[in-house]
Design a protein around this motif. Structure first.
Motif, PDB file in Angstrom:
ATOM      1  N   PRO A  61      -5.716  11.936 -11.886  1.00 36.01           N
ATOM      2  CA  PRO A  61      -6.580  12.938 -11.242  1.00 36.01           C
ATOM      3  C   PRO A  61      -7.466  12.360 -10.142  1.00 36.01           C
ATOM      4  CG  PRO A  61      -6.597  13.236 -13.623  1.00 36.01           C
ATOM      5  CD  PRO A  61      -5.892  11.947 -13.350  1.00 36.01           C
ATOM      6  N   LEU A  62      -7.981  11.148 -10.344  1.00 37.54           N
ATOM      7  CA  LEU A  62      -8.816  10.545  -9.307  1.00 37.54           C
ATOM      8  C   LEU A  62      -8.005  10.141  -8.080  1.00 37.54           C
ATOM      9  CD1 LEU A  62     -11.021  10.523 -11.535  1.00 37.54           C
ATOM     10  CD2 LEU A  62     -11.777   8.341 -10.579  1.00 37.54           C
ATOM     11  N   THR A  63      -6.756   9.729  -8.301  1.00 36.38           N
ATOM     12  CA  THR A  63      -5.889   9.452  -7.152  1.00 36.38           C
ATOM     13  C   THR A  63      -5.609  10.730  -6.371  1.00 36.38           C
ATOM     14  OG1 THR A  63      -4.833   7.594  -8.296  1.00 36.38           O
ATOM     15  CG2 THR A  63      -3.628   8.547  -6.451  1.00 36.38           C
ATOM     16  N   LEU A  64      -5.385  11.821  -7.094  1.00 36.98           N
ATOM     17  CA  LEU A  64      -5.181  13.121  -6.440  1.00 36.98           C
ATOM     18  C   LEU A  64      -6.405  13.498  -5.608  1.00 36.98           C
ATOM     19  CD1 LEU A  64      -3.522  15.739  -6.067  1.00 36.98           C
ATOM     20  CD2 LEU A  64      -4.578  16.583  -8.172  1.00 36.98           C
ATOM     21  N   ALA A  65      -7.600  13.344  -6.179  1.00 35.33           N
ATOM     22  CA  ALA A  65      -8.833  13.644  -5.448  1.00 35.33           C
ATOM     23  C   ALA A  65      -8.996  12.707  -4.251  1.00 35.33           C
ATOM     24  CB  ALA A  65     -10.031  13.533  -6.380  1.00 35.33           C
ATOM     25  N   GLY A  66      -8.606  11.426  -4.416  1.00 34.80           N
ATOM     26  CA  GLY A  66      -8.700  10.478  -3.313  1.00 34.80           C
ATOM     27  C   GLY A  66      -7.776  10.839  -2.165  1.00 34.80           C
ATOM     28  N   ILE A  67      -6.578  11.359  -2.472  1.00 34.93           N
ATOM     29  CA  ILE A  67      -5.643  11.782  -1.418  1.00 34.93           C
ATOM     30  C   ILE A  67      -6.192  12.999  -0.679  1.00 34.93           C
ATOM     31  CG2 ILE A  67      -3.346  12.724  -0.990  1.00 34.93           C
ATOM     32  CD1 ILE A  67      -2.364  11.080  -3.395  1.00 34.93           C
ATOM     33  N   ILE A  68      -6.748  13.934  -1.429  1.00 34.65           N
ATOM     34  CA  ILE A  68      -7.218  15.185  -0.828  1.00 34.65           C
ATOM     35  C   ILE A  68      -8.472  14.963   0.020  1.00 34.65           C
ATOM     36  CG2 ILE A  68      -8.164  17.479  -1.338  1.00 34.65           C
ATOM     37  CD1 ILE A  68      -6.360  17.515  -3.834  1.00 34.65           C
ATOM     38  N   TYR A  69      -9.471  14.242  -0.540  1.00 32.12           N
ATOM     39  CA  TYR A  69     -10.757  14.083   0.150  1.00 32.12           C
ATOM     40  C   TYR A  69     -10.838  12.818   0.994  1.00 32.12           C
ATOM     41  CZ  TYR A  69     -12.138  17.794  -3.053  1.00 32.12           C
ATOM     42  OH  TYR A  69     -12.200  18.987  -3.738  1.00 32.12           O
ATOM     43  N   LYS A  70      -9.849  11.906   0.850  1.00 35.86           N
ATOM     44  CA  LYS A  70      -9.795  10.667   1.631  1.00 35.86           C
ATOM     45  C   LYS A  70     -11.048   9.810   1.451  1.00 35.86           C
ATOM     46  CE  LYS A  70      -6.928  12.832   5.166  1.00 35.86           C
ATOM     47  NZ  LYS A  70      -6.801  13.174   6.605  1.00 35.86           N
ATOM     48  N   SER A  71     -11.640   9.879   0.282  1.00 40.46           N
ATOM     49  CA  SER A  71     -12.821   9.082  -0.022  1.00 40.46           C
ATOM     50  C   SER A  71     -12.923   8.899  -1.528  1.00 40.46           C
ATOM     51  CB  SER A  71     -14.089   9.756   0.513  1.00 40.46           C
ATOM     52  OG  SER A  71     -14.264  11.022  -0.105  1.00 40.46           O
ATOM     53  N   HIS A 150      -9.918   1.835  -3.662  1.00 40.09           N
ATOM     54  CA  HIS A 150      -9.071   1.195  -2.644  1.00 40.09           C
ATOM     55  C   HIS A 150      -8.421   2.297  -1.817  1.00 40.09           C
ATOM     56  CE1 HIS A 150      -6.663  -1.670  -0.623  1.00 40.09           C
ATOM     57  NE2 HIS A 150      -6.749  -2.622  -1.537  1.00 40.09           N
ATOM     58  N   HIS A 151      -8.797   2.371  -0.529  1.00 37.23           N
ATOM     59  CA  HIS A 151      -8.297   3.450   0.334  1.00 37.23           C
ATOM     60  C   HIS A 151      -6.787   3.369   0.543  1.00 37.23           C
ATOM     61  CE1 HIS A 151     -12.084   5.354   1.656  1.00 37.23           C
ATOM     62  NE2 HIS A 151     -12.607   4.144   1.463  1.00 37.23           N
ATOM     63  N   LEU A 152      -6.222   2.157   0.505  1.00 35.54           N
ATOM     64  CA  LEU A 152      -4.779   2.012   0.722  1.00 35.54           C
ATOM     65  C   LEU A 152      -3.976   2.745  -0.342  1.00 35.54           C
ATOM     66  CD1 LEU A 152      -2.462   0.692   2.327  1.00 35.54           C
ATOM     67  CD2 LEU A 152      -2.694  -1.304   0.850  1.00 35.54           C
ATOM     68  N   TYR A 153      -4.483   2.776  -1.577  1.00 40.05           N
ATOM     69  CA  TYR A 153      -3.783   3.426  -2.695  1.00 40.05           C
ATOM     70  C   TYR A 153      -4.472   4.726  -3.133  1.00 40.05           C
ATOM     71  CZ  TYR A 153      -2.117  -1.365  -2.808  1.00 40.05           C
ATOM     72  OH  TYR A 153      -1.603  -2.597  -2.448  1.00 40.05           O
ATOM     73  N   ALA A 154      -5.584   5.059  -2.476  1.00 33.64           N
ATOM     74  CA  ALA A 154      -6.381   6.247  -2.830  1.00 33.64           C
ATOM     75  C   ALA A 154      -6.713   6.249  -4.317  1.00 33.64           C
ATOM     76  CB  ALA A 154      -5.643   7.531  -2.435  1.00 33.64           C
ATOM     77  N   SER A 155      -7.008   5.063  -4.854  1.00 29.24           N
ATOM     78  CA  SER A 155      -7.197   4.917  -6.297  1.00 29.24           C
ATOM     79  C   SER A 155      -8.362   3.988  -6.595  1.00 29.24           C
ATOM     80  CB  SER A 155      -5.927   4.356  -6.952  1.00 29.24           C
ATOM     81  OG  SER A 155      -4.814   5.157  -6.692  1.00 29.24           O
ATOM     82  N   CYS A 156      -8.929   4.184  -7.781  1.00 21.25           N
ATOM     83  CA  CYS A 156      -9.920   3.249  -8.317  1.00 21.25           C
ATOM     84  C   CYS A 156      -9.158   2.168  -9.069  1.00 21.25           C
ATOM     85  CB  CYS A 156     -10.886   3.985  -9.249  1.00 21.25           C
ATOM     86  SG  CYS A 156     -11.921   5.208  -8.401  1.00 21.25           S
ATOM     87  N   THR A 157      -9.186   0.963  -8.544  1.00 19.19           N
ATOM     88  CA  THR A 157      -8.355  -0.110  -9.085  1.00 19.19           C
ATOM     89  C   THR A 157      -8.995  -1.460  -8.746  1.00 19.19           C
ATOM     90  OG1 THR A 157      -6.117  -1.025  -9.054  1.00 19.19           O
ATOM     91  CG2 THR A 157      -6.915  -0.101  -6.993  1.00 19.19           C
ATOM     92  N   LEU A 158      -8.251  -2.537  -8.868  1.00 11.86           N
ATOM     93  CA  LEU A 158      -8.754  -3.856  -8.474  1.00 11.86           C
ATOM     94  C   LEU A 158      -9.002  -3.864  -6.961  1.00 11.86           C
ATOM     95  CD1 LEU A 158      -6.347  -6.204 -10.486  1.00 11.86           C
ATOM     96  CD2 LEU A 158      -8.717  -5.671 -11.034  1.00 11.86           C
ATOM     97  N   TYR A 159     -10.223  -4.247  -6.594  1.00  6.02           N
ATOM     98  CA  TYR A 159     -10.568  -4.215  -5.165  1.00  6.02           C
ATOM     99  C   TYR A 159     -11.743  -5.155  -4.910  1.00  6.02           C
ATOM    100  CZ  TYR A 159     -11.806  -2.341  -0.566  1.00  6.02           C
ATOM    101  OH  TYR A 159     -12.078  -2.196   0.773  1.00  6.02           O
ATOM    102  N   ASN A 160     -11.606  -5.983  -3.888  1.00  5.84           N
ATOM    103  CA  ASN A 160     -12.657  -6.930  -3.509  1.00  5.84           C
ATOM    104  C   ASN A 160     -13.264  -6.504  -2.180  1.00  5.84           C
ATOM    105  OD1 ASN A 160     -14.277  -9.258  -3.292  1.00  5.84           O
ATOM    106  ND2 ASN A 160     -12.685 -10.276  -2.073  1.00  5.84           N
ATOM    107  N   LYS A 161     -14.572  -6.274  -2.180  1.00  5.09           N
ATOM    108  CA  LYS A 161     -15.265  -5.851  -0.960  1.00  5.09           C
ATOM    109  C   LYS A 161     -15.915  -7.019  -0.227  1.00  5.09           C
ATOM    110  CE  LYS A 161     -16.414  -1.288  -2.833  1.00  5.09           C
ATOM    111  NZ  LYS A 161     -17.510  -0.348  -3.204  1.00  5.09           N
ATOM    112  N   HIS A 274       0.400   5.383   3.724  1.00  7.23           N
ATOM    113  CA  HIS A 274       1.324   6.279   3.020  1.00  7.23           C
ATOM    114  C   HIS A 274       2.199   5.494   2.040  1.00  7.23           C
ATOM    115  CE1 HIS A 274       0.947   9.296   6.578  1.00  7.23           C
ATOM    116  NE2 HIS A 274       0.010   9.489   5.666  1.00  7.23           N
ATOM    117  N   TRP A 275       2.652   4.317   2.481  1.00  9.94           N
ATOM    118  CA  TRP A 275       3.461   3.491   1.576  1.00  9.94           C
ATOM    119  C   TRP A 275       2.626   3.012   0.391  1.00  9.94           C
ATOM    120  CZ3 TRP A 275       7.730   2.500  -0.579  1.00  9.94           C
ATOM    121  CH2 TRP A 275       7.882   1.351  -1.335  1.00  9.94           C
ATOM    122  N   GLY A 276       1.367   2.705   0.625  1.00  6.69           N
ATOM    123  CA  GLY A 276       0.505   2.297  -0.478  1.00  6.69           C
ATOM    124  C   GLY A 276       0.413   3.359  -1.560  1.00  6.69           C
ATOM    125  N   ILE A 277       0.246   4.615  -1.152  1.00  2.02           N
ATOM    126  CA  ILE A 277       0.167   5.720  -2.125  1.00  2.02           C
ATOM    127  C   ILE A 277       1.521   5.966  -2.771  1.00  2.02           C
ATOM    128  CG2 ILE A 277      -0.405   8.159  -2.440  1.00  2.02           C
ATOM    129  CD1 ILE A 277      -2.321   7.893  -0.050  1.00  2.02           C
TER     130      ILE A 277
END
Length: 337
Positions: A61-71, A150-161, A274-277
């Protein structure tokens, strides 16, 4: 929203719905059938089912929200919790598949000592190690603040800022995928190829006996002979097809995402969003294929969910018949009126 993003959002919705329905059906079969609950591999399948269900209700669901809202959807705490859970569930599901392959290897290669080598206590120990192994990586990532959106995957995952932690994060990511994806793949290949070797050996023995029988039965009808030869071919293909499905779905679903995560760490190659998602959706598709590959298409599970369906349909037909009879009784006037 572009057409690509719309298609990706629809794909995530479809994956989420099918994953929920299929894994809930596996859980219902497990609760309904005492025979399934008695089997030791049922513990691994139950763990795999819960991992897939939690993935479908948390990360998808969070990936879906990330794709739709791009944030980032929700606050940082929610995203960190989902990223922690996603890392844990992905590793646990991979190791559960490896545990299932070990169980099949022991059952096929060591059939006489299977019940002494694979008991409920042994399965519980393997499952405990799976949870400890799976929890260790997200715990380290959370302590080092390597979880986020992580914007590349539109997901909450492993990410280093933080750029200063790049080297450490690259090493951590490589070790993580080596001890989750690669380790599970090596175990799958080793165990299932051993199983295939034993299956082919038994097929050859059966083929020799069958051919000797056909030679002795001179008066056998040609159609019967042809059916025996056809069954030989099917028997040889059945084991290969099953093992190819186990290993093939694992590689097809997880390998693109793992390779993309590793390639993304290098500053030389640019990864399309797009490939990331898409690679993330392929990883999610394992939660859809697992119920069918490991459970619902097997004979015992088929029989169980068909029995459940027949029971529901029979009960509904009885209720409808009783309701129709009651209506008919009300519509017929009593005698003497």
């Amino acid at each position: 929203m572009s057409i690509w993003e719309l298609l990706l959002a629809l794909a995530v919705v479809l994956l989420m719905l099918v994953a929920l329905l299929a894994n809930v059906l596996v859980l219902m079969c497990f609760l309904y059938s005492a025979d399934i609950r008695k089997q030791v591999p049922g513990l691994f399948i139950l763990n795999l089912t819960f991992c897939n269900l939690l993935m479908a209700v948390s990360s998808m669901p969070l990936t879906l929200a990330g794709i739709i809202y791009k944030s980032q959807p929700g606050g940082d705490q929610l995203c960190h919790a989902v990223g922690f859970l996603e890392t844990f569930l992905t590793t646990s599901s991979m190791l559960s598949m490896a545990a299932l392959s070990i169980d099949r290897w022991i059952a096929v290669v060591f059939p006489l000592s299977y019940h002494s080598k694979m008991r409920y206590r042994d399965a519980a120990l393997i499952l405990s190690y799976t949870w400890l192994h799976s929890a260790s990586f997200p715990i380290v990532a959370a302590s080092l603040s390597w979880l986020g959106f992580h914007h590349l995957y539109a997901s909450c995952t492993l990410y280093n800022k933080r750029p200063e932690d790049r080297t450490q994060f690259v090493i951590f990511t490589g070790v993580f995928h080596a001890l989750s994806f690669l380790l599970s793949l090596v175990v799958l290949c080793f165990t299932y190829l051993k199983v295939l070797k034993v299956a082919r050996f038994h097929c050859k023995r059966i083929d020799v006996i069958t051919m000797q029988t056909l030679v002795l039965l001179v008066d056998i009808h040609p159609s019967v002979r042809e059916r025996c030869l056809e069954e030989q071919r099917r028997r040889r293909q059945r084991a290969t097809r099953k093992i190819s499905t186990f290993i093939g779905t694992f590689i097809l679903c997880f390998a693109p995402y793992v390779i993309t995560r590793l390639v993304e760490l290098s500053s030389v190659v640019h990864v399309n969003s797009h490939w990331g998602i898409i690679s993330k959706c392929l990883a999610y598709s394992k939660a859809v294929s697992d119920p069918f590959v490991y459970s619902l298409l097997r004979h015992q599970y088929k029989k169980t969910w068909k029995d459940m369906l027949n029971k529901v349909l029979k009960r509904s037909s009885i209720n409808s018949s009783a309701l129709a009879g009651e209506r008919h009784g009300r519509s017929v006037p009593p005698r003497g009126e």
